[in-house]
Design a protein around this motif. Structure first.
Motif, PDB file in Angstrom:
ATOM      1  N   LYS A 201      10.389 -27.157 -17.263  1.00 18.96           N
ATOM      2  CA  LYS A 201      10.657 -26.493 -16.455  1.00 18.96           C
ATOM      3  C   LYS A 201      10.920 -27.165 -14.700  1.00 18.96           C
ATOM      4  O   LYS A 201      11.345 -26.810 -13.697  1.00 18.96           O
ATOM      5  CB  LYS A 201       9.010 -24.887 -16.489  1.00 18.96           C
ATOM      6  N   THR A 202       9.708 -28.362 -14.802  1.00 22.67           N
ATOM      7  CA  THR A 202       9.627 -28.660 -13.889  1.00 22.67           C
ATOM      8  C   THR A 202      10.137 -29.296 -13.175  1.00 22.67           C
ATOM      9  O   THR A 202      11.114 -29.305 -11.343  1.00 22.67           O
ATOM     10  CB  THR A 202       8.541 -29.004 -13.484  1.00 22.67           C
ATOM     11  N   CYS A 203      11.296 -30.435 -14.153  1.00 23.89           N
ATOM     12  CA  CYS A 203      12.357 -30.574 -14.170  1.00 23.89           C
ATOM     13  C   CYS A 203      13.697 -29.805 -13.290  1.00 23.89           C
ATOM     14  O   CYS A 203      14.357 -30.076 -12.787  1.00 23.89           O
ATOM     15  CB  CYS A 203      12.802 -31.124 -15.284  1.00 23.89           C
ATOM     16  N   TYR A 204      13.410 -28.741 -14.554  1.00 23.00           N
ATOM     17  CA  TYR A 204      15.148 -27.655 -13.918  1.00 23.00           C
ATOM     18  C   TYR A 204      14.712 -27.819 -12.465  1.00 23.00           C
ATOM     19  O   TYR A 204      15.637 -26.469 -11.855  1.00 23.00           O
ATOM     20  CB  TYR A 204      14.729 -26.180 -15.189  1.00 23.00           C
ATOM     21  N   ASP A 205      13.068 -26.891 -12.125  1.00 21.84           N
ATOM     22  CA  ASP A 205      13.178 -26.926 -10.533  1.00 21.84           C
ATOM     23  C   ASP A 205      13.147 -27.842  -9.205  1.00 21.84           C
ATOM     24  O   ASP A 205      14.151 -26.637  -8.445  1.00 21.84           O
ATOM     25  CB  ASP A 205      11.901 -26.105 -10.997  1.00 21.84           C
ATOM     26  N   LEU A 206      13.460 -29.185 -10.235  1.00 22.90           N
ATOM     27  CA  LEU A 206      14.046 -29.966  -8.989  1.00 22.90           C
ATOM     28  C   LEU A 206      15.312 -29.870  -9.614  1.00 22.90           C
ATOM     29  O   LEU A 206      16.114 -30.808  -8.786  1.00 22.90           O
ATOM     30  CB  LEU A 206      13.025 -31.374  -9.879  1.00 22.90           C
ATOM     31  N   GLY A 207      16.007 -29.204 -10.465  1.00 19.54           N
ATOM     32  CA  GLY A 207      17.421 -29.470 -10.035  1.00 19.54           C
ATOM     33  C   GLY A 207      17.822 -30.781 -10.823  1.00 19.54           C
ATOM     34  O   GLY A 207      19.158 -31.586 -11.028  1.00 19.54           O
ATOM     35  N   LEU A 208      17.138 -31.452 -11.981  1.00 14.75           N
ATOM     36  CA  LEU A 208      16.849 -32.090 -12.963  1.00 14.75           C
ATOM     37  C   LEU A 208      16.893 -31.949 -14.217  1.00 14.75           C
ATOM     38  O   LEU A 208      16.751 -31.267 -15.213  1.00 14.75           O
ATOM     39  CB  LEU A 208      16.030 -33.063 -13.457  1.00 14.75           C
ATOM     40  N   GLN A 209      18.861 -32.771 -14.621  1.00 16.31           N
ATOM     41  CA  GLN A 209      18.901 -32.840 -16.012  1.00 16.31           C
ATOM     42  C   GLN A 209      18.217 -33.216 -16.972  1.00 16.31           C
ATOM     43  O   GLN A 209      17.712 -34.797 -16.459  1.00 16.31           O
ATOM     44  CB  GLN A 209      20.386 -33.130 -16.162  1.00 16.31           C
ATOM     45  N   VAL A 210      17.789 -32.711 -17.955  1.00 20.76           N
ATOM     46  CA  VAL A 210      16.839 -33.253 -19.551  1.00 20.76           C
ATOM     47  C   VAL A 210      18.329 -34.326 -20.962  1.00 20.76           C
ATOM     48  O   VAL A 210      17.673 -33.291 -21.701  1.00 20.76           O
ATOM     49  CB  VAL A 210      15.476 -32.975 -19.464  1.00 20.76           C
TER      50      VAL A 210
END
Length: 335
Positions: A201-210
């Motif tokens: 969720k934090t990566c998504y909120d920051l616009g990061l692709q995992v």
């Protein structure tokens, strides 16, 4: 052994008066109560626990269920600190602590049977397979129960804020310029589920692709699995710039794999731990990690369990979330 009859004889009062004085009753004078208590202390009187249990229907004994899957025992840095804090608060409230297992004498038993055999007033479930039928039997029994890092319906739980912890670490690493972040998590437990969900969720909120290849399942407190998985991450065509390890102890395995690959931390790759144990500060470089407040977790586990025992009609089941804090070391490079 000194008995209350001996104290009564020395003080020239009745056995009933001595009993009232030692139990804090107020239907005798304060002076008599003080005289009896002082004489009892001088004579080295110790109340008989069995007799007290018969009278009060309470043993003043708390059970602790702790079974570390990695068999670290009391050498586990995270849980040992929780247990020490729990013990200190239990003793401050006048309680002893007994570890619960599946054996009564030489006979195999259930956790609940052992609790009844030992006559514990309540149980704190600290570390165990929470889906074990015997654990569920114990949690659903008549005994007061408090759990650590796992929630059951209608039971009090003390939970470290794993969601906030991972969120804090991801935001910190992101702020240092990292966009390719790998995440090694532990076995599938409630703690792991919270951490994984928070990471995504934090990566998504920051616009990061995992990428899927960046998220790997390891094991808590296991250097070997962390070392193996770190080596696999380093071998990827596009390796991550930062690796989150399952915990500070497992990070030792990850750091070993990085060194064996001829890389340096943080110059070539950054590393992050979890737990905030003293070992993290002694690593070279010091490990950036998230400190879990083990003292608060142990304190509230004991405090709430005693309250459930002593005030069962007014103590409501609740989930207490314990915040932690970022410990910024030297293992994350700004890029």
């Amino acid at each position: 052994m000194i008995s209350i009859r001996d104290i009564a004889k020395e003080c020239g009062v009745s056995v009933a008066t001595v009993s009232k004085a030692l139990n804090g009753h107020h239907d005798i004078s304060a002076q008599t109560r003080e005289t009896v208590c002082r004489k009892a202390a001088e004579m080295g009187y110790q109340p008989n626990s069995a007799a007290r249990a018969l009278k009060t229907n309470r043993t003043y004994n708390l059970g602790v269920l702790y079974e570390d899957p990695q068999h670290s025992g009391l050498g586990h840095e995270y849980f040992s600190r929780i247990l020490e804090s729990f013990r200190a608060q239990a003793e401050a409230c006048g309680y002893d602590v007994t570890f619960i297992n599946r054996n009564v004498g030489k006979r195999r038993s259930s956790y609940l049977e052992h609790c009844r055999y030992r006559g514990v007033d309540g149980v704190c479930v600290v570390c165990v397979n929470f889906l074990d039928p015997q654990v569920l039997e114990l949690v659903q029994s008549e005994l007061p129960v408090v759990t650590v890092d796992h929630m059951f319906n209608n039971r009090t739980s003390i939970v470290s804020d794993n969601v906030k912890g991972v969120q804090t670490l991801v935001n910190h690493v992101f702020g240092m310029g990292h966009r390719n972040i790998a995440f090694i998590h532990g076995e599938r437990t409630a703690v792991t589920e919270s951490r994984c969900a928070s990471f995504y969720k934090t990566c998504y909120d920051l616009g990061l692709q995992v990428p899927d290849a960046y998220v790997r399942e390891g094991a808590y407190h296991d250097c070997d699995s962390c070392e193996r998985i770190t080596a696999e991450l380093l071998a990827l065509p596009q390796r991550p710039t930062c690796i989150f390890f399952t915990d500070d102890v497992s990070a030792l395995g990850g750091l070993a794999a990085i060194a064996r690959a001829g890389l340096r931390v943080p110059e070539d790759i950054s590393a992050v731990g979890y737990d905030g144990i003293p070992l993290a500060k002694m690593m070279i470089p010091s490990l950036t990690t998230y400190h879990q407040d083990t003292q608060a977790i142990g304190y509230w586990a004991a405090d709430r369990l005693v309250s459930l025992i002593e005030h069962p009609k007014t103590t409501l089941p609740e989930s207490i979330l314990i915040p932690g804090s970022l410990l910024e070391g030297a293992s994350v490079r700004r890029i």
